[in-house]
Design a protein around this motif. Structure first.
Motif, PDB file in Angstrom:
ATOM      1  N   SER A 119      37.345  -0.583 -25.089  1.00 59.66           N
ATOM      2  CA  SER A 119      36.204  -1.564 -24.767  1.00 59.66           C
ATOM      3  C   SER A 119      35.911  -1.642 -23.329  1.00 59.66           C
ATOM      4  CB  SER A 119      36.284  -2.746 -25.708  1.00 59.66           C
ATOM      5  OG  SER A 119      36.290  -2.537 -26.898  1.00 59.66           O
ATOM      6  N   PHE A 120      36.978  -2.045 -22.810  1.00 59.10           N
ATOM      7  CA  PHE A 120      36.851  -2.252 -21.306  1.00 59.10           C
ATOM      8  C   PHE A 120      36.590  -0.921 -20.433  1.00 59.10           C
ATOM      9  CE2 PHE A 120      38.961  -2.636 -17.112  1.00 59.10           C
ATOM     10  CZ  PHE A 120      38.370  -3.720 -16.529  1.00 59.10           C
ATOM     11  N   THR A 121      37.186   0.312 -20.744  1.00 62.55           N
ATOM     12  CA  THR A 121      36.837   1.568 -20.290  1.00 62.55           C
ATOM     13  C   THR A 121      35.324   1.871 -20.429  1.00 62.55           C
ATOM     14  OG1 THR A 121      38.881   2.385 -20.801  1.00 62.55           O
ATOM     15  CG2 THR A 121      37.434   3.973 -20.432  1.00 62.55           C
ATOM     16  N   LEU A 122      34.847   1.541 -21.605  1.00 60.35           N
ATOM     17  CA  LEU A 122      33.448   1.530 -21.695  1.00 60.35           C
ATOM     18  C   LEU A 122      32.496   0.826 -21.360  1.00 60.35           C
ATOM     19  CD1 LEU A 122      33.587   2.846 -25.616  1.00 60.35           C
ATOM     20  CD2 LEU A 122      33.241   4.467 -23.400  1.00 60.35           C
ATOM     21  N   GLY A 123      33.023  -0.404 -20.390  1.00 61.95           N
ATOM     22  CA  GLY A 123      31.947  -1.216 -19.885  1.00 61.95           C
ATOM     23  C   GLY A 123      31.961  -2.555 -20.463  1.00 61.95           C
ATOM     24  N   LYS A 126      33.073  -8.779 -21.422  1.00 59.62           N
ATOM     25  CA  LYS A 126      32.723 -10.175 -21.870  1.00 59.62           C
ATOM     26  C   LYS A 126      34.192 -10.547 -22.575  1.00 59.62           C
ATOM     27  CE  LYS A 126      27.873 -10.336 -22.292  1.00 59.62           C
ATOM     28  NZ  LYS A 126      26.724 -10.201 -23.292  1.00 59.62           N
ATOM     29  N   PHE A 127      35.284 -10.915 -21.919  1.00 57.93           N
ATOM     30  CA  PHE A 127      36.653 -10.940 -22.502  1.00 57.93           C
ATOM     31  C   PHE A 127      36.428 -11.979 -23.676  1.00 57.93           C
ATOM     32  CE2 PHE A 127      37.498  -8.893 -18.590  1.00 57.93           C
ATOM     33  CZ  PHE A 127      37.786  -7.617 -19.131  1.00 57.93           C
ATOM     34  N   HIS A 128      35.589 -13.037 -23.354  1.00 53.12           N
ATOM     35  CA  HIS A 128      35.927 -14.215 -24.440  1.00 53.12           C
ATOM     36  C   HIS A 128      35.104 -13.534 -25.835  1.00 53.12           C
ATOM     37  CE1 HIS A 128      31.687 -14.209 -22.786  1.00 53.12           C
ATOM     38  NE2 HIS A 128      31.153 -14.961 -23.809  1.00 53.12           N
ATOM     39  N   PRO A 132      38.732 -11.660 -28.888  1.00 54.98           N
ATOM     40  CA  PRO A 132      38.750 -11.975 -30.541  1.00 54.98           C
ATOM     41  C   PRO A 132      38.225 -11.131 -31.447  1.00 54.98           C
ATOM     42  CG  PRO A 132      37.465 -13.846 -29.125  1.00 54.98           C
ATOM     43  CD  PRO A 132      37.882 -12.572 -28.352  1.00 54.98           C
ATOM     44  N   VAL A 133      37.266 -10.074 -31.227  1.00 55.90           N
ATOM     45  CA  VAL A 133      36.911  -9.299 -32.067  1.00 55.90           C
ATOM     46  C   VAL A 133      37.858  -8.236 -32.106  1.00 55.90           C
ATOM     47  CG1 VAL A 133      35.195  -7.283 -32.211  1.00 55.90           C
ATOM     48  CG2 VAL A 133      34.400  -9.555 -31.533  1.00 55.90           C
ATOM     49  N   ALA A 134      38.674  -7.617 -31.201  1.00 57.57           N
ATOM     50  CA  ALA A 134      39.787  -6.795 -31.309  1.00 57.57           C
ATOM     51  C   ALA A 134      40.883  -7.341 -32.163  1.00 57.57           C
ATOM     52  CB  ALA A 134      40.216  -6.336 -29.961  1.00 57.57           C
ATOM     53  N   ALA A 135      41.131  -8.477 -31.904  1.00 59.92           N
ATOM     54  CA  ALA A 135      42.052  -9.140 -32.688  1.00 59.92           C
ATOM     55  C   ALA A 135      41.932  -9.189 -34.238  1.00 59.92           C
ATOM     56  CB  ALA A 135      42.467 -10.567 -32.200  1.00 59.92           C
TER      57      ALA A 135
END
Length: 160
Positions: A119-123, A126-128, A132-135
């Motif tokens: 997700s970070f690679t794709l841009g 919003k880490f908040h 949680p969504v990844a977890a």
């Protein structure tokens, strides 16, 4: 031949090899009690191979295009540098790392790391929301596969 047809040809070649393995080599070592089941472990690979071959042939033969449409293809292979090639290669590298880390790192950590880094690679920044969504997604998939389907997935690293 257009780039989409070359890609369809490569996918067709891989699907034919996969289909051969699914139809002719996967069921040879089944125990006798499983040979009477209506659904075998090779059922999904067989369906996937047939659908992939059919889709590749539709693209390769140009059946998906309307006859009056003679416009240029969407992807120009002479300008591959203009596309987000770095992101695509990074995602491919993340997929390989995920496959290699799945056993030693455990399903939960490897899946969480793959989803977060992808997700970070794709841009996504919003880490908040991202973390949680990844977890939650990692845990839900593990729970469904391990508890509901009864297929054991090692959730934690090998040293736990």
């Amino acid at each position: 031949m257009a780039l989409d047809r070359w890609v369809a040809f490569v996918i067709l070649s891989a699907a034919l090899a996969y289909g051969y393995a699914a139809f002719f080599t996967m069921d040879g070592s089944l125990p006798p009690f499983m040979q009477r089941n209506p659904i075998w472990p090779s059922t999904f690979p067989k369906v996937l191979a047939v659908l992939t071959i059919a889709t590749s042939l539709v693209i390769l033969l140009g059946l998906e295009k309307s006859p009056e449409s003679d416009q240029e293809p969407d992807i120009d292979y002479r300008r591959l540098g203009d596309y987000h090639l770095g992101q695509a290669l990074t995602l491919l590298g993340l997929m390989v790392a995920y496959a290699l880390l799945l056993r030693p790192a455990g399903f939960l950590f490897a899946t969480f790391a793959f989803l977060s880094c992808g997700s970070f690679t794709l841009g996504e920044r919003k880490f908040h929301i991202l973390l949680p969504v990844a977890a939650i997604a990692s845990f839900v998939v593990w729970y469904l596969v391990d508890e509901v389907l009864g297929i054991f997935l090692r959730p934690w690293p090998f040293f736990f």
